[in-house]
Design a protein around this motif. Structure first.
Motif, PDB file in Angstrom:
ATOM      1  N   ASP A 124      40.801  48.748  33.332  1.00  0.00           N
ATOM      2  CA  ASP A 124      41.547  49.983  33.559  1.00  0.00           C
ATOM      3  C   ASP A 124      42.941  49.693  34.105  1.00  0.00           C
ATOM      4  O   ASP A 124      43.912  50.342  33.711  1.00  0.00           O
ATOM      5  CB  ASP A 124      40.792  50.913  34.517  1.00  0.00           C
ATOM      6  N   ASP A 125      43.044  48.712  34.997  1.00  0.00           N
ATOM      7  CA  ASP A 125      44.356  48.318  35.525  1.00  0.00           C
ATOM      8  C   ASP A 125      45.262  47.806  34.406  1.00  0.00           C
ATOM      9  O   ASP A 125      46.449  48.124  34.365  1.00  0.00           O
ATOM     10  CB  ASP A 125      44.223  47.250  36.604  1.00  0.00           C
ATOM     11  N   HIS A 128      46.431  50.779  32.334  1.00  0.00           N
ATOM     12  CA  HIS A 128      47.453  51.542  33.054  1.00  0.00           C
ATOM     13  C   HIS A 128      48.787  50.795  33.087  1.00  0.00           C
ATOM     14  O   HIS A 128      49.854  51.394  32.920  1.00  0.00           O
ATOM     15  CB  HIS A 128      46.988  51.868  34.476  1.00  0.00           C
ATOM     16  N   ARG A 132      52.232  52.094  31.431  1.00  0.00           N
ATOM     17  CA  ARG A 132      53.460  52.203  32.227  1.00  0.00           C
ATOM     18  C   ARG A 132      54.614  51.492  31.519  1.00  0.00           C
ATOM     19  O   ARG A 132      55.732  51.995  31.474  1.00  0.00           O
ATOM     20  CB  ARG A 132      53.264  51.607  33.620  1.00  0.00           C
TER      21      ARG A 132
END
Length: 189
Positions: A124-125, A128, A132
């Motif tokens: 998930d990081d 994300h 970004r």
């Protein structure tokens, strides 16, 4: 096997009162419109809302569409206006997690996440971080990248949608991928 109806045929059917025809248009265009909105406003949640708003506005204004075969181009124009309206509004303020004060709200979030599967959190990081970086790309590169990957649109479809050549689409995608590789490798160091 039945032939796929054109957008123009579906528009004419929808105008004749067949609501399922507009449903098929929504099915065909929702992902592309969402990607277009995401590329413009750089917020996945807002993009979903704006895509729904676009499809609703399109339905309400369908009788004003002079050339039914240009439904996709017309719908993108509606999406662009919806995105510009959203960007101009003052109501789109968000509060980042870092804005939480020392009252412990952020700490309780950290406690909850400590029970999650570590690999899921890492994945998930990564997602994300990737999003970004995509959102920070210049508009032309972000737009073509989002449209291409959201709905698996062909270069020719993208070229027609954006009013450029397929070679330009290829060049923008290649440049966008290269920019992302550089940005992501820089953030890993």
């Amino acid at each position: 096997m039945t032939d796929r109806q054109s957008d123009g045929d579906l528009v004419r059917q929808a105008l004749a009162g067949k609501s399922a025809a507009y449903g098929e248009l929504v099915h065909r265009w929702a992902a592309r419109i969402t990607a277009f909105c995401h590329a413009r406003v750089r917020s996945p949640d807002a993009a979903e809302d704006l895509a729904q708003e676009t499809l609703l506005r399109g339905f309400r204004a369908l009788a004003s569409l002079a050339q039914p075969d240009l439904f996709g181009t017309w719908l993108h124009g509606i999406a662009l206006r919806a995105c510009l309206d959203w960007l101009k509004s003052r109501a789109r303020k968000t509060v980042p997690l870092s804005a939480l004060g020392p009252d412990g709200a952020a700490d309780s979030l950290a406690d909850e996440t400590s029970n999650w599967d570590v690999s899921r959190v890492e994945r998930d990081d990564e997602i994300h971080r990737l999003m970004r970086e995509v959102e920070e790309l210049p508009d032309d590169y972000r737009e073509v990248l989002m449209l291409y990957y959201y709905d698996d649109v062909t270069y020719q479809d993208l070229a027609a949608m954006l009013g450029v050549s397929a070679a330009t689409i290829n060049a923008r995608l290649t440049k966008a991928r290269a920019m992302l590789r550089v940005r992501l490798s820089a953030t890993r160091r």
